[in-house]
Scaffold this active site. Structure first.
Site, PDB file in Angstrom:
ATOM      1  N   HIS A  28       0.840  -1.132   0.018  1.00 57.52           N
ATOM      2  CA  HIS A  28       0.052   0.019   0.118  1.00 57.52           C
ATOM      3  C   HIS A  28       0.907   1.214  -0.054  1.00 57.52           C
ATOM      4  CE1 HIS A  28      -3.560  -2.611   1.084  1.00 57.52           C
ATOM      5  NE2 HIS A  28      -2.488  -3.209   1.865  1.00 57.52           N
ATOM      6  N   SER A  83      15.331  20.928 -16.167  1.00 59.97           N
ATOM      7  CA  SER A  83      14.122  21.625 -16.454  1.00 59.97           C
ATOM      8  C   SER A  83      14.452  22.844 -17.256  1.00 59.97           C
ATOM      9  CB  SER A  83      13.164  21.868 -15.355  1.00 59.97           C
ATOM     10  OG  SER A  83      12.603  22.937 -15.209  1.00 59.97           O
ATOM     11  N   LYS A 108      16.366  21.196 -11.112  1.00 61.09           N
ATOM     12  CA  LYS A 108      15.847  19.792 -11.427  1.00 61.09           C
ATOM     13  C   LYS A 108      16.714  18.519 -12.251  1.00 61.09           C
ATOM     14  CE  LYS A 108      11.985  18.879 -10.961  1.00 61.09           C
ATOM     15  NZ  LYS A 108      10.826  19.043 -11.451  1.00 61.09           N
ATOM     16  N   GLU A 164      10.653   7.557 -16.744  1.00 61.79           N
ATOM     17  CA  GLU A 164       8.898   7.945 -17.114  1.00 61.79           C
ATOM     18  C   GLU A 164       8.653   7.446 -18.523  1.00 61.79           C
ATOM     19  OE1 GLU A 164       8.320  12.167 -15.127  1.00 61.79           O
ATOM     20  OE2 GLU A 164      10.445  11.977 -15.772  1.00 61.79           O
TER      21      GLU A 164
END
Ligand code: ARG
Length: 471
Positions: free
Chosen positions: A159, A286, A292, A299
């Site tokens: 979970h 970024s 970043k 991804e």
């Protein structure tokens, strides 16, 4: 308005199709990648035709030379592909016949319907073999990363809440197991792909006494004893795309596995977890936020599962309700198949290349895994060893956790007196339970994340994979 092409398709037609029709129906823009298999299929077919007397030796020699010349030109990029010749089969045969008169005999007892089934099966066999090889490399990369950081522990989650301590390697080995099942499914798919449809003609075979076993054997459609594997129903053979669906479904599950691995890597590389750092080459910055470092490769590996699963849905929808036998709809199968194979193979290679760049951040792993609550289940097992039924032990430890929360202490900071308010079975040795090393040492049944067992699994995989991956 579309212009009429002066190309006459056959004796049946007075005029050729218009430009828009040619553009709509062509498949040469994508099926040309089957050229090598198409040529191998034609060489085998011609060899068989000579053996039954349809071609003489000279004609066979000329056809083979012509096909090899065409193969050379395709390789060099000098072959004159023509959109108006529709597909790879007509382009190659058309050009061969233009050069060699005997080329006009090549299509004896053959249709593009059994030819495309043949080419796509041959192409897919090669893709499966190559993909399995690449998956072995990926499995080994997971094992090696686990071995490199074999002493690191992290919390295992259910979970997405901290559950119990595991070795980092144990978590990675879970993916090695998943990939092993994917490989097994690919091998199954190979078996059903490895059946030769040639000789099925358009849908009803041929009146000529062709030797289907010979062509099949020449093209490697054989079982482990070398016996030809040929399709048993001509109508099924030209309309069957089950092998593509099986591959796309297996690839879909593989892509889902990639997406889960990618998600773990993305989470672990976040500041919230900070368990790993991914190498610069596999991250991007970024355009706005200078600090970043984004895990874009992971991804995309996660995102591309969407298109692979989508390809499977496209194929199934394409096949649903198609009447027997070949229908032109089936031309739509190839881009889905190609895209699936390309996507999973590229993802396999990139993830395998990214894994060795991963650095495990020991301090934050150790910090996360030092949470004594991760050993609450071990405290329950402790009570079981003292004779308490597990259900009761579970309840008692729940009360201990509640007490710790109430008096704002960590579990292992409670006094023996505190423990004893919940059960008289607690003794001084309960504090040994909070020793992570001991916790690992006592988890050595098969499949558990104990130190000896994880080492055994790492060694087992290294040995098994060493057979497949060289260097
Ligand atoms: N390009 C076709 C395909 O991909 C080959 C078979 C064409 N057969 C036909 N009867 N038009 O499906």
């Amino acid at each position: 308005m579309s212009k009429r092409k002066p190309v006459s398709r056959s004796g049946r037609f007075a005029t050729g199709p218009g430009d828009d029709v040619v553009r709509y129906t062509e498949s040469i823009s994508f099926d040309r990648r089957l050229w090598w298999h198409d040529i191998q299929g034609s060489i085998a077919h011609a060899t068989m035709l000579q053996s039954i007397g349809v071609l003489n030796k000279k004609e066979l020699g000329a056809i083979k030379r012509g096909l090899k010349q065409i193969a050379g030109e395709i390789e060099d990029g000098t072959f004159p592909w023509k959109e108006e010749l529709e597909d790879v089969h007509m382009n190659i045969e058309g050009e061969l016949t233009r050069r060699i008169p005997a080329g006009a005999k090549l299509h004896t007892s053959r249709s593009r319907n059994d030819q495309i089934a043949l080419d796509s099966r041959m192409w897919l066999r090669d893709e499966i073999v190559d993909l399995i090889g690449e998956l072995r490399v990926l499995q080994l990369a997971l094992v090696e990363l686990g071995a490199k950081y074999s002493r690191e522990r992290i919390p295992g989650y259910t979970h997405l809440q901290r559950g119990q301590p595991v070795f980092f390697a144990h978590h990675l080995l879970a993916y090695v197991e998943m990939l092993e099942r994917d490989i097994g499914r690919l091998q199954d798919c190979f078996e059903r792909t490895n059946v030769c449809p040639l000789g099925s003609g358009a849908l009803a075979g041929t009146t000529l006494p062709i030797d289907r076993e010979m062509t099949a054997t020449l093209l490697g459609f054989v079982d482990e004893k070398g016996r030809a594997r040929i399709s048993q129903n001509s109508m099924d053979a030209v309309s069957d795309r089950d092998y593509m669906v099986e591959f796309c479904s297996t690839a879909g599950l593989l892509a889902v596995h990639f997406s889960r691995l990618a998600e773990d890597l993305i989470l672990w590389s976040s500041s919230e977890f900070a368990f790993i750092r991914i190498g610069d080459a596999y991250t991007t910055g970024s355009s706005l936020m200078p600090q970043k470092k984004n895990p874009d490769i992971a991804e995309l590996a996660r995102g591309k599962a969407g298109r692979v699963v989508g390809n499977l849905m496209s194929l199934l929808t394409l096949l649903k309700g198609l009447p027997m036998t070949y229908n032109r709809d089936l031309q739509e199968d190839k881009e889905r198949l190609f895209d699936t194979a390309d996507t999973v193979r590229r993802t396999t290679r990139l993830v395998a290349a990214m894994l060795p760049t991963i650095e495990v951040l020991s301090d934050s792993c150790a910090d996360a895994v030092s949470d004594p609550l991760l050993l609450a289940t071990d405290v329950a097992d402790y009570l079981v060893c003292k004779g308490m039924p597990f259900r009761e032990a579970h309840h008692v430890v729940g009360a201990v956790v509640a007490l710790a929360e109430k008096i704002e202490k960590e579990l292992h900071e409670l006094s023996l007196g505190d423990f004893r308010t919940t059960s008289g079975l607690f003794d001084q040795d309960v504090f040994d339970v909070f020793d992570l090393k001991k916790a690992s040492a006592s988890r050595n049944i098969t499949g558990a994340p104990g130190d000896r067992e994880v080492k055994r699994q790492l060694n087992r995989w290294r040995k098994a994979l060493g057979k497949f991956v060289s260097g």
